[in-house]
Design an enzyme around this catalytic site. Structure first.
Site, PDB file in Angstrom:
ATOM      1  N   ARG A  20      49.095  29.302  -5.882  1.00 51.04           N
ATOM      2  CA  ARG A  20      50.427  29.909  -5.900  1.00 51.04           C
ATOM      3  C   ARG A  20      50.648  30.800  -4.679  1.00 51.04           C
ATOM      4  O   ARG A  20      51.681  30.717  -4.009  1.00 51.04           O
ATOM      5  CB  ARG A  20      50.633  30.752  -7.160  1.00 51.04           C
ATOM      6  CG  ARG A  20      50.724  29.985  -8.454  1.00 51.04           C
ATOM      7  CD  ARG A  20      50.814  30.920  -9.654  1.00 51.04           C
ATOM      8  NE  ARG A  20      51.978  31.783  -9.587  1.00 51.04           N
ATOM      9  CZ  ARG A  20      51.907  33.108  -9.413  1.00 51.04           C
ATOM     10  NH1 ARG A  20      50.756  33.721  -9.275  1.00 51.04           N
ATOM     11  NH2 ARG A  20      53.021  33.817  -9.379  1.00 51.04           N
ATOM     12  N   HIS A 237      32.266  37.327   4.021  1.00 51.29           N
ATOM     13  CA  HIS A 237      33.197  37.803   5.050  1.00 51.29           C
ATOM     14  C   HIS A 237      32.536  38.745   6.047  1.00 51.29           C
ATOM     15  O   HIS A 237      32.671  38.578   7.264  1.00 51.29           O
ATOM     16  CB  HIS A 237      34.393  38.516   4.410  1.00 51.29           C
ATOM     17  CG  HIS A 237      35.126  37.693   3.406  1.00 51.29           C
ATOM     18  ND1 HIS A 237      35.266  36.328   3.519  1.00 51.29           N
ATOM     19  CD2 HIS A 237      35.766  38.036   2.263  1.00 51.29           C
ATOM     20  CE1 HIS A 237      35.964  35.879   2.487  1.00 51.29           C
ATOM     21  NE2 HIS A 237      36.277  36.895   1.715  1.00 51.29           N
ATOM     22  N   LYS A 331      36.034  49.222  -2.963  1.00 47.05           N
ATOM     23  CA  LYS A 331      37.337  49.184  -3.624  1.00 47.05           C
ATOM     24  C   LYS A 331      37.798  50.613  -3.926  1.00 47.05           C
ATOM     25  O   LYS A 331      36.993  51.541  -3.982  1.00 47.05           O
ATOM     26  CB  LYS A 331      37.258  48.367  -4.920  1.00 47.05           C
ATOM     27  CG  LYS A 331      37.127  46.874  -4.674  1.00 47.05           C
ATOM     28  CD  LYS A 331      37.253  46.096  -5.962  1.00 47.05           C
ATOM     29  CE  LYS A 331      37.320  44.610  -5.704  1.00 47.05           C
ATOM     30  NZ  LYS A 331      38.534  44.214  -4.967  1.00 47.05           N
TER      31      LYS A 331
END
Length: 482
Positions: A20, A237, A331
């Site tokens: 999406r 990453h 985070k």
């Protein structure tokens, strides 16, 4: 660029969040710019019981939500949606793949597969593709992470994929490699005579790589708690950023040359000692003035999973001997930022010292997100007659990629990666030996944690991690670029 050879693109997980937000908007952008062939069919598959019309309606809603307003052309949207087809599939059951093959029809003209699935479904999916005749020599398969959760499980997945596809057919995806600024890192190093001669232990004091996020779990509770910051971000990453920053110059800009140099660099990483690593977990705090809960509250149960990790890494080769590479990811941090900082050594002699001039060592900041720029911090003299002494000040030499290439269309990473998959260009994809070198280094860190040698330290949301992460650099007489 490899010659295009693909008549169909098959998207596994076609009704998922990645599809999406990223895949469908990326494919539409490629279609709108006529970068994919007019005959390319796009077939989605997932467990959802949809038909072609239902999938097109799903895609329409996704594009309405995630396309920028200036790209919403009704005629183009209609043409793109007409290309979409769908076949429901439970990948855990072998018998459903025959219907998928029937939907695809003749794939001798080339088939590209984008496989985004749970690790447990990799093996049955590959077996299903083989069983249905969809693993022949003219098929390419792109593998979205996670590719296992340690070296053993990663090797098992890679063995399963290798049973159906050769290495030159396998495209392991790390979407950071599709970012324009990451590719500009190689241009900065290898297209400018001023940098590469200084890119070594004789001139560089240390390197910092930071990937900080302000978000928490964001709907990924189960996956994240099983994975943690080290495996979710550092293993892939950040180690790819490290490899591109520190690798030797490749012979050519091609898949083999670049990946050969990356894997040599990854294999040169020294095992990390307990005092060279910090793991943390966020507690309640404030992000941009708004109160947020801690990880335990967000998760809804007690957990020792790390949401922050900081590592002092060393590369045992001639170029980087004695130069620490500080890695940091977390985070619920103070700001969203991805950057590489190359801190150069101080000049050997300050000729301005007796006139009061104070020097700071040059620093190169390569910002990947949210802004995209390259900034070189240099020393300059403040204007004046200098009767009371010379005043030197640090000033930035800025290259804003957004400004410098303002007329160029900014593309998200998946646009490039999907196009490269379709065209068979492997340069920005990860080879098996790279993945396994990354996991070997990460597994050694986790073994230290498993012995209980490194406890999870709390940090307040909205900060820069545990105090121990600050101490990791401060005890070396260095500081994070905050």
């Amino acid at each position: 660029m490899a010659e295009t050879c693909c008549s169909a693109l098959l998207l596994f997980g076609a009704t998922g969040d990645l599809s999406r937000r990223m895949l469908l908007p990326s494919l539409y952008a490629l279609y709108e710019d006529a970068l994919i062939g007019p005959g390319l069919r796009i077939v989605g598959t997932a467990r959802s019981e949809l038909d072609d019309a239902g999938f097109r309606a799903f895609a329409h809603d996704a594009l309405e939500e995630f396309l920028p307003p200036d790209r919403k052309d009704e005629a183009q949207l209609s043409g793109f949606l007409d290309r979409l087809e769908y076949q429901a599939l439970d990948a855990s059951k072998l018998d459903g793949f025959a219907s998928l093959a029937s939907k695809l029809g003749d794939t001798s003209g080339g088939l590209s597969i984008f496989l985004s699935t749970a690790p447990a479904l990799f093996e049955p999916t590959i077996e299903g593709l083989r069983h249905a005749g969809l693993a022949h020599g003219n098929v390419r398969i792109g593998l979205e992470k996670p590719l296992g959760n340690d070296l053993v499980s990663s090797a098992r997945i890679n063995d399963a994929v290798a049973a159906g596809f050769s290495e030159n057919q396998i495209f392991r995806i790390d979407h950071y490699l599709g970012k324009e600024t990451v590719q500009n890192l190689m241009a900065l190093r290898f297209a400018n005579a001023m940098f590469e001669p200084l890119w070594n232990a004789a001139h560089v004091d240390h390197v910092q790589i930071t990937v900080s996020e302000t978000v928490g779990l964001e709907g990924r509770k189960g996956f994240y708690d099983d994975t943690g910051a080290l495996r979710d971000m550092v293993q892939n990453h950040m180690l790819q950023l490290l490899a591109l920053t520190a690798m030797e110059p490749p012979r050519d800009y091609d898949a083999t040359s670049i990946r050969d140099e990356k894997v040599k660099l990854l294999r040169a990483l020294r095992p990390v000692r307990p005092e060279e690593m910090v793991r943390g977990q966020y507690r309640a705090g404030a992000i941009k003035g708004e109160s947020v809960g801690g990880y335990i509250e967000d998760l809804g149960k007690a957990s020792e999973t790390e949401t922050f990790v900081s590592i002092k890494a060393h590369i045992d080769n001639w170029r980087w001997q004695g130069v620490p590479f500080y890695l940091r990811h977390g985070k619920r941090m103070a700001e969203r930022r991805s950057e590489i900082v190359v801190q150069f050594k101080q000049v050997p002699h300050n000729i301005f010292a007796e006139r009061g001039g104070r020097l700071r060592a040059n620093r190169l900041v390569i910002r990947l997100q949210p802004e995209e720029y390259v900034r070189l911090q240099v020393m300059a003299k403040e204007p004046g007659l200098d009767r009371s002494g010379i005043v030197l000040r640090e000033v930035p030499l800025d290259l804003s990629l957004t400004t410098a290439f303002a007329k160029a269309r900014r593309r998200i990473a998946y646009e490039r990666l999907l196009l490269d998959l379709i065209e068979g260009e492997q340069t920005l994809f990860v080879r098996r030996d790279e993945v396994e070198a990354q996991w070997k280094w990460i597994d050694a860190i986790r073994e230290v944690w498993a012995r209980g040698d490194e406890e999870v330290k709390p940090y307040a949301a909205g900060g820069w991690g545990p105090n121990a992460a600050i101490a990791l650099t401060e005890r070396d007489g260095r500081s994070w670029n905050d």
